[in-house]
Scaffold this active site. Structure first.
Site, PDB file in Angstrom:
ATOM      1  N   GLY A  69      35.966  42.369  47.117  1.00 27.65           N
ATOM      2  CA  GLY A  69      35.330  41.124  47.513  1.00 27.65           C
ATOM      3  C   GLY A  69      36.244  40.275  48.367  1.00 27.65           C
ATOM      4  O   GLY A  69      35.795  39.616  49.318  1.00 27.65           O
ATOM      5  N   ALA A 195      31.911  43.920  43.363  1.00 31.85           N
ATOM      6  CA  ALA A 195      31.188  44.699  42.353  1.00 31.85           C
ATOM      7  C   ALA A 195      31.717  44.482  40.943  1.00 31.85           C
ATOM      8  O   ALA A 195      30.949  44.513  39.978  1.00 31.85           O
ATOM      9  CB  ALA A 195      31.238  46.187  42.699  1.00 31.85           C
ATOM     10  N   HIS A 196      33.024  44.278  40.780  1.00 30.07           N
ATOM     11  CA  HIS A 196      33.551  44.176  39.420  1.00 30.07           C
ATOM     12  C   HIS A 196      33.148  42.880  38.727  1.00 30.07           C
ATOM     13  O   HIS A 196      33.347  42.720  37.534  1.00 30.07           O
ATOM     14  CB  HIS A 196      35.072  44.336  39.410  1.00 30.07           C
ATOM     15  CG  HIS A 196      35.833  43.154  39.920  1.00 30.07           C
ATOM     16  ND1 HIS A 196      36.044  42.933  41.256  1.00 30.07           N
ATOM     17  CD2 HIS A 196      36.432  42.140  39.259  1.00 30.07           C
ATOM     18  CE1 HIS A 196      36.746  41.831  41.404  1.00 30.07           C
ATOM     19  NE2 HIS A 196      36.997  41.319  40.216  1.00 30.07           N
ATOM     20  N   CYS A 320      47.512  25.265  35.142  1.00 24.45           N
ATOM     21  CA  CYS A 320      48.417  24.333  34.470  1.00 24.45           C
ATOM     22  C   CYS A 320      48.826  24.921  33.129  1.00 24.45           C
ATOM     23  O   CYS A 320      48.224  24.652  32.104  1.00 24.45           O
ATOM     24  CB  CYS A 320      47.736  22.989  34.271  1.00 24.45           C
ATOM     25  SG  CYS A 320      48.670  21.865  33.243  1.00 24.45           S
TER      26      CYS A 320
END
Length: 459
Positions: A69, A195-196, A320
């Site tokens: 992606g 896809a994941h 953080c």
């Protein structure tokens, strides 16, 4: 062990596993070849592209597969900016985009382009008006995520796309978090996904570029994937990705309704079970499976480890933690509390019993972390002075806020406490603490070492 981090990576869908195993036997050959094995592989690739395009809502010849992606985002942004370079070098993004978009924007700026970040409200949402104000004649591209990866807020993509379309500016949508739940609405121009995130195998991304969008692929020319994603395709993974996307879409409406009930339960109960908690993100316009909250006086990394020891895999929307000094850019842009941040993103099939068990464990986990940090409700004291200054240089979140909470009772109502801190997180968490506790944040002043943050005590 309950896994509550599907926003990072969803467990492999059973359909993806079956398709992957089957295509390892049938789809190993080069789909560009004309012999039997190549033709068989080509049929599998074409079928996967058709299935993915149907889910995205575009034509099959508008969609290519990429190695991830992130690769799709980088390729999409670079290709449109290059294709529209005669228009200008102005890029518009939201302040809460995924790091893949912001890294592309930074690279564009380093090459001499300009970047404008559209601000968000306290819920993490942009407005169409904000994009309208950001567009200029030299704007080559605008980018907007369909839903935020840290807090789940769904963005008004259709409205922004309309504004961009009226100005003749293409809109690139990062749909990584939302595509499993349905197609992206509106007249977007370019779309990227991974896809994941929906239960497909890692290493497969989608890039859709609508016909008519000026697009110039960068890098050496390649004959595969319309020249937009070079190299030999991972066909078994692509087949598994397309099959699992179709499968999760078939289940999406029912599963979204079920998970929304569980997430609503977390949103309601966490503020009752744990003192000093802020639930962030839009209460209604949000992804059905994701909820994020922040706990005052809590070290985020310590809390995640405590929950892990209790058997729950969760993540933080914030960076953080005790190992870094930089708060999440998303939480910073929203102006909300970042310390003790927990993101729960439920994968499909999560049973209600696991959510109930999490809510039973959470209060004790938070209390344990606070106890180790020496947090206790400050007792009422006689005011010592009208103003106090605290030196918290070298202390990291949440310690500066803890020291502030201890000191505020030592000044009268209307008195001030100034916190000197060299932790960047204090710039976000001290104002958020004031909003939660009913005190007035008066602003910050640079000092030779660190920054001074001043608070006026409320009633």
């Amino acid at each position: 062990m309950p896994y509550f981090d599907s926003a990072s990576a969803a467990p492999l869908h059973p359909v993806a596993r079956q398709a992957l195993q089957a295509s390892l036997d049938e789809g190993w050959a080069d789909p560009a070849r004309l012999y039997r094995e190549g033709r068989r592989a080509r049929l599998l690739l074409d079928a996967a592209r058709e299935a993915a395009a149907e889910a995205v809502g575009c034509r099959a010849d508008e969609l290519v597969f990429t190695p991830s992606g992130t690769h799709a985002v980088h390729t999409g942004i670079a290709g449109v900016l290059a294709g529209r370079r005669r228009v200008g070098g102005h890029l518009v993004v939201s302040a809460v985009e995924h790091s893949s978009v912001l890294h592309s924007a930074a690279a564009h700026e380093a090459r001499g382009g300009s970047v404008f970040e559209v601000p968000v409200d306290r819920w993490g949402a942009v407005s169409a008006a904000g994009y309208a104000d950001a567009l200029v004649p030299a704007t080559a591209l605008a980018c907007l995520q369909s839903a935020n990866h840290e807090v789940g807020t769904v963005q008004p993509v259709a409205e922004v796309a309309e504004v961009c379309g009226a100005a003749g500016v293409p809109l690139l949508v990062d749909a990584a978090q939302s595509l499993a739940w349905g197609p992206v609405e509106g007249a977007w121009s370019v779309l990227a996904a991974s896809a994941h995130k929906w239960g497909g195998p890692p290493g497969v991304g989608l890039l859709a570029v609508r016909k008519g969008v000026r697009f110039s692929p960068q890098g050496p020319a390649d004959e595969r994937e319309s020249g937009r994603s070079p190299g030999f395709v991972n066909l078994p993974a692509i087949v598994a990705a397309a099959a699992s996307l179709r499968a999760v879409r078939a289940e999406a409406d029912a599963e979204a309704a079920r998970l929304r009930i569980l997430v609503d339960r977390i949103r309601r109960r966490v503020v009752r079970l744990v003192p000093d908690v802020e639930v962030v993100g839009h209460a209604d316009r949000r992804l059905p499976h994701l909820v994020t909250f922040s706990c005052l006086y809590v070290d985020g990394e310590a809390l995640l480890h405590e929950l892990d020891r209790a058997g729950f895999s969760v993540s933080s929307g914030s960076s953080c933690t005790s190992s870094t000094l930089t708060p999440s850019h998303v939480l910073r842009a929203m102006g909300v509390l970042s310390e003790g941040n927990v993101r729960v993103s439920l994968p499909p099939g999560t049973p209600a019993a696991e959510v109930n068990a999490f809510l039973e464990v959470l209060p004790g986990a938070v209390a344990g972390v606070r106890e180790r940090l020496g947090v206790s409700e400050p007792a009422a004291e006689e005011p010592e002075a009208d103003s106090l200054e605290l030196d918290t240089l070298g202390l990291r979140c949440p310690q500066p806020v803890i020291e502030l909470a201890r000191a505020i009772v030592r000044v009268p109502v209307g008195g001030t406490v100034t916190v000197l801190s060299d932790d960047e997180v204090a710039r976000l968490d001290i104002p958020a603490w004031c909003a939660m506790r009913g005190h007035a944040y008066l602003g910050e002043t640079p000092r030779p070492t660190g920054t001074a943050y001043t608070v006026r005590r409320g009633a």
